[in-house]
Design an enzyme around this catalytic site. Structure first.
Site, PDB file in Angstrom:
ATOM      1  N   HIS A 246       0.830  -1.212   0.000  1.00 23.90           N
ATOM      2  CA  HIS A 246       0.000   0.000   0.000  1.00 23.90           C
ATOM      3  C   HIS A 246       0.860   1.256   0.000  1.00 23.90           C
ATOM      4  O   HIS A 246       0.682   2.159  -0.817  1.00 23.90           O
ATOM      5  CB  HIS A 246      -0.912  -0.042   1.228  1.00 23.90           C
ATOM      6  CG  HIS A 246      -1.768   1.171   1.426  1.00 23.90           C
ATOM      7  ND1 HIS A 246      -3.098   1.201   1.100  1.00 23.90           N
ATOM      8  CD2 HIS A 246      -1.490   2.394   1.959  1.00 23.90           C
ATOM      9  CE1 HIS A 246      -3.609   2.390   1.400  1.00 23.90           C
ATOM     10  NE2 HIS A 246      -2.638   3.143   1.925  1.00 23.90           N
ATOM     11  N   GLU A 247       1.805   1.309   0.936  1.00 27.93           N
ATOM     12  CA  GLU A 247       2.632   2.513   1.054  1.00 27.93           C
ATOM     13  C   GLU A 247       3.542   2.708  -0.163  1.00 27.93           C
ATOM     14  O   GLU A 247       3.764   3.834  -0.607  1.00 27.93           O
ATOM     15  CB  GLU A 247       3.466   2.469   2.334  1.00 27.93           C
ATOM     16  CG  GLU A 247       2.674   2.396   3.623  1.00 27.93           C
ATOM     17  CD  GLU A 247       1.691   3.544   3.798  1.00 27.93           C
ATOM     18  OE1 GLU A 247       1.830   4.582   3.109  1.00 27.93           O
ATOM     19  OE2 GLU A 247       0.776   3.402   4.613  1.00 27.93           O
ATOM     20  N   HIS A 250       1.781   4.537  -2.843  1.00 30.84           N
ATOM     21  CA  HIS A 250       1.868   5.998  -2.731  1.00 30.84           C
ATOM     22  C   HIS A 250       3.228   6.501  -3.208  1.00 30.84           C
ATOM     23  O   HIS A 250       3.324   7.521  -3.887  1.00 30.84           O
ATOM     24  CB  HIS A 250       1.650   6.433  -1.282  1.00 30.84           C
ATOM     25  CG  HIS A 250       0.260   6.253  -0.787  1.00 30.84           C
ATOM     26  ND1 HIS A 250      -0.837   6.701  -1.476  1.00 30.84           N
ATOM     27  CD2 HIS A 250      -0.215   5.683   0.357  1.00 30.84           C
ATOM     28  CE1 HIS A 250      -1.939   6.425  -0.785  1.00 30.84           C
ATOM     29  NE2 HIS A 250      -1.583   5.801   0.326  1.00 30.84           N
TER      30      HIS A 250
END
Length: 329
Positions: A246-247, A250
């Site tokens: 997820h990170e 980003h």
């Protein structure tokens, strides 16, 4: 706000206080996270682009949920850069058809990313094994390679080096000391991923920086994850390693699937249906916007349980490649 099922689990993860300091508090929500205010020293401010993936159902606006105006400004600049590079037609926004996304992604060159993995620990606490690090890298490769379902984003990761830092203060409050340890540990350039594992208090699982922040803060670039969210970790429902997936999304330029809610251009990806609210848990279905399509609860850029996450979309893969061209290539 719903916390983890067992308070004892959270207590077990809180590190012992460094000598001469009080123990870090087990905060019960994002209000306990430091913002942009000064804490009295220049090393106490997290980067403005940091965000956090939450593991509760209390989802306030965090620092990567850009306002519509902020997102519009970022997108306008991205489009100008891509146009200047001759990369016009760089992808549909929300509400426009993305029929060519799969074909465009299949034509894209593979992005190969070296990873510098930094273990910040306090003695035995958080000193994750080499095998656990390898599992995390493997999980990221599977996620971005379409191995769990969904699109092959044509992104791969290779472990370049591992550093280990035994520092109880950094481990006990990584946000406070981020401005200290990142410049000391950071390796590589804009196309290198610096991935930090440490203890993170409260209900947070990790944070990241956006690629368009690299130029102004190159040494702060990277991703931080809770060490217990790595594959085989001890955080219930969030221990398959998808917090890093997820990170890193980003870090590669993806927004949350619920960016802008039901209005506007959303996450700037046509094939992720609009989503008003982040997902909690792993519902069988969820549909929070009147536009076509149910919420993308299985998408890595939502807040679902790790056991629920399976995929990126072709549109997200295409966006990753466009943003990479603009900022990290």
């Amino acid at each position: 706000m719903k916390l983890l099922a067992a308070a004892a689990l959270l207590a077990a993860l809180v590190p012992a206080a460094p000598f001469g300091q009080s123990a870090p508090s087990a905060s019960t929500g994002p209000s306990a996270r430091p913002g942009h205010e000064s804490r009295g020293d220049d090393c106490a401010r997290p980067p403005a682009s940091a965000e956090a993936r939450h593991r509760t159902d209390g989802h306030p606006r965090d620092r990567m949920d850009l306002s519509p105006a902020e997102a519009a400004a970022v997108e306008a600049r991205l489009n100008r850069i891509l146009d200047g590079l001759g990369q016009g037609g760089h992808g549909p926004g929300k509400g426009r058809h993305g029929a060519s996304e799969s074909a465009s992604l299949r034509r894209a060159a593979q992005i190969s990313i070296p990873v510098y993995f930094h273990v910040i620990h306090a003695g035995a606490k958080g000193n994750v094994s080499s095998a656990m690090i390898q599992r995390q890298i493997s999980t990221m490769n599977t996620s971005y390679g379409g191995g769990n379902g969904g699109a092959n984003a044509r992104v791969s990761f290779t472990l370049k080096a591992v550093s280990r830092t035994d520092n109880a203060a950094w481990f006990g409050d990584p946000e406070r000391y981020e401005g200290t340890y990142k410049p000391r540990l950071h390796k590589g350039d804009k196309s290198s991923l610096n991935l930090y594992s440490t203890y993170i208090g409260g209900d947070l699982l990790g944070w990241s920086t956006f690629p368009w922040k690299y130029k102004s803060e190159p040494q702060m670039d990277g991703v931080t994850i809770h060490y217990a969210s790595m594959p085989g970790g001890s955080i219930e429902n969030f221990n398959k390693g998808f917090s890093a997936t997820h990170e890193v999304g980003h870090w590669l330029g993806l927004y949350h699937t619920f960016q802008d809610g039901c209005s506007g251009e959303g996450d700037r990806v046509a094939d992720t249906p609009a989503e008003r609210d982040p997902t909690n848990g792993c519902p069988s279905s969820k549909d929070t916007c009147p536009t076509p399509g149910e919420d993308p609860v299985h998408n890595y850029m939502d807040y679902s349980y790790d056991t629920c996450m399976t995929s990126f979309t072709p549109g997200q893969g295409t966006r990753i490649h466009n943003v990479w061209t603009a900022y990290r290539a």
